[in-house]
Design a protein around this motif. Structure first.
Motif, PDB file in Angstrom:
ATOM      1  N   GLU A  66      -1.323   7.783   6.519  1.00  0.00           N
ATOM      2  CA  GLU A  66      -2.119   6.798   7.259  1.00  0.00           C
ATOM      3  C   GLU A  66      -1.553   5.392   7.080  1.00  0.00           C
ATOM      4  O   GLU A  66      -1.496   4.610   8.040  1.00  0.00           O
ATOM      5  CB  GLU A  66      -3.568   6.853   6.783  1.00  0.00           C
ATOM      6  N   ALA A  67      -1.135   5.061   5.861  1.00  0.00           N
ATOM      7  CA  ALA A  67      -0.556   3.737   5.609  1.00  0.00           C
ATOM      8  C   ALA A  67       0.742   3.562   6.390  1.00  0.00           C
ATOM      9  O   ALA A  67       1.000   2.497   6.974  1.00  0.00           O
ATOM     10  CB  ALA A  67      -0.313   3.534   4.115  1.00  0.00           C
ATOM     11  N   GLU A  68       1.568   4.595   6.415  1.00  0.00           N
ATOM     12  CA  GLU A  68       2.821   4.523   7.182  1.00  0.00           C
ATOM     13  C   GLU A  68       2.530   4.398   8.673  1.00  0.00           C
ATOM     14  O   GLU A  68       3.255   3.692   9.390  1.00  0.00           O
ATOM     15  CB  GLU A  68       3.662   5.770   6.900  1.00  0.00           C
TER      16      GLU A  68
ATOM     17  N   SER B 141      -3.383  12.377  -1.381  1.00  0.00           N
ATOM     18  CA  SER B 141      -2.396  11.286  -1.454  1.00  0.00           C
ATOM     19  C   SER B 141      -1.442  11.347  -0.266  1.00  0.00           C
ATOM     20  O   SER B 141      -0.967  10.308   0.209  1.00  0.00           O
ATOM     21  CB  SER B 141      -1.611  11.357  -2.769  1.00  0.00           C
ATOM     22  N   THR B 142      -1.161  12.553   0.213  1.00  0.00           N
ATOM     23  CA  THR B 142      -0.311  12.697   1.400  1.00  0.00           C
ATOM     24  C   THR B 142      -0.983  12.070   2.613  1.00  0.00           C
ATOM     25  O   THR B 142      -0.339  11.370   3.415  1.00  0.00           O
ATOM     26  CB  THR B 142      -0.025  14.180   1.675  1.00  0.00           C
TER      27      THR B 142
ATOM     28  N   GLU C 160       0.842  -1.207   0.000  1.00  0.00           N
ATOM     29  CA  GLU C 160       0.000   0.000   0.000  1.00  0.00           C
ATOM     30  C   GLU C 160       0.874   1.253   0.000  1.00  0.00           C
ATOM     31  O   GLU C 160       0.587   2.225  -0.720  1.00  0.00           O
ATOM     32  CB  GLU C 160      -0.915  -0.014   1.218  1.00  0.00           C
ATOM     33  N   ILE C 161       1.928   1.226   0.799  1.00  0.00           N
ATOM     34  CA  ILE C 161       2.836   2.371   0.863  1.00  0.00           C
ATOM     35  C   ILE C 161       3.560   2.554  -0.468  1.00  0.00           C
ATOM     36  O   ILE C 161       3.750   3.683  -0.933  1.00  0.00           O
ATOM     37  CB  ILE C 161       3.840   2.197   2.019  1.00  0.00           C
TER      38      ILE C 161
ATOM     39  N   ALA D  53       4.223   5.937  -5.025  1.00  0.00           N
ATOM     40  CA  ALA D  53       4.277   6.137  -6.480  1.00  0.00           C
ATOM     41  C   ALA D  53       3.247   7.173  -6.916  1.00  0.00           C
ATOM     42  O   ALA D  53       3.556   8.068  -7.732  1.00  0.00           O
ATOM     43  CB  ALA D  53       4.047   4.807  -7.198  1.00  0.00           C
ATOM     44  N   ASP D  54       2.027   7.061  -6.382  1.00  0.00           N
ATOM     45  CA  ASP D  54       0.983   8.038  -6.715  1.00  0.00           C
ATOM     46  C   ASP D  54       1.388   9.440  -6.256  1.00  0.00           C
ATOM     47  O   ASP D  54       1.210  10.423  -6.981  1.00  0.00           O
ATOM     48  CB  ASP D  54      -0.339   7.641  -6.054  1.00  0.00           C
ATOM     49  N   HIS D  55       1.905   9.513  -5.036  1.00  0.00           N
ATOM     50  CA  HIS D  55       2.299  10.806  -4.475  1.00  0.00           C
ATOM     51  C   HIS D  55       3.403  11.455  -5.308  1.00  0.00           C
ATOM     52  O   HIS D  55       3.352  12.661  -5.609  1.00  0.00           O
ATOM     53  CB  HIS D  55       2.764  10.608  -3.027  1.00  0.00           C
TER      54      HIS D  55
END
Length: 246
Positions: free
Chosen positions: A147-149, A141-142, A36-37, A42-44
């Motif tokens: 949240e994933a981190e 995206s941030t 997910e990260i 990549a999106d960010h």
């Protein structure tokens, strides 16, 4: 090599602990948050590049608009000066006639430039809208990445706390195993994919799952109780217990 049967059996306890540590390490490496990260990063990154490009385009368009408006203002100013001279009647008839012709040309030029200004303003509006939209997506995206981190770090903390407890248990077991036996176990564990000692359970090596023939079992049975037996198939230390079937 020889080692007391009790010390050999302790190898099974140590192996279970080491396998638990390996499982925890694998769990740490395999958290779904990692993928997910990676996706969120990549999106960010892609969105950051898009925002930079959009902002650059917006800056270029703003400068283009400023230049177009300055061009219009210059034409207006020149036309106004000409009109003042025409209104004052200063100059020869030919000069005044030339000024009149020039003002007609300037009027056409001003109209064309004003059309350019309008066209640039439309592009400027689109550029501003794109920057706003991309910036909002970047902000989102941030949040997603953060949240994933956060979930990954929370999982790390839980796994690491459990691993620390298991390592303390390992130290307690390892310190009572003879050094030479522990050294052999450690070497075999590195060579055999994490398993250095396996139980002989009902005629089968639990390391490689091979079942021994009767003659092989008789040979193992004939070994002294303190002999460190190795599986002929996988080479691991073969620990005999009351459930070994010999």
């Amino acid at each position: 090599m020889n080692a007391a049967p009790a010390d050999q059996i302790r190898l099974l306890d140590l192996q279970a602990i080491d396998s638990k540590l390996d499982q925890l390490a694998h769990r740490r490496r395999s958290l779904p948050e990692h993928a997910e990260i990676d996706r969120a990063t990549a999106d960010h990154t892609a969105l950051k590049d898009l925002v930079v490009a959009a902002q650059a385009q917006l800056g270029d368009t703003e400068r283009e608009q400023t230049k177009a408006e300055q061009d219009v203002e210059q034409v207006r100013a020149r036309s106004a000066r000409n009109q003042q001279r025409l209104d004052s009647g200063t100059g020869s008839p030919r000069d005044l006639e030339n000024l009149q012709h020039e003002n007609e040309s300037l009027a056409k030029r001003q109209s064309d430039l004003e059309d350019v200004v309008l066209e640039v303003m439309e592009r400027l509006d689109s550029a501003q809208t794109r920057v706003t939209e991309l910036t909002a997506r970047l902000d989102h995206s941030t949040v997603v990445l953060t949240e994933a981190e956060g979930r990954r770090d929370a999982a790390f903390a839980e796994i690491d706390a459990e691993a620390e407890k298991v390592r303390r248990d390992r130290e307690a077991v390892a310190q009572v195993i003879p050094a030479d036996l522990l050294k052999l176990y450690t070497r075999l564990r590195e060579q055999q994919g994490g398993v250095g000692a396996a139980r002989l359970f009902q005629r089968r090596c639990e390391g490689c799952r091979v079942e021994f023939a009767a003659a092989d079992l008789n040979a193992i049975k004939a070994e002294a109780a303190d002999a460190v037996v190795r599986c002929e198939n996988c080479g691991r230390i073969l620990v005999r217990t009351s459930e070994s079937g010999i």
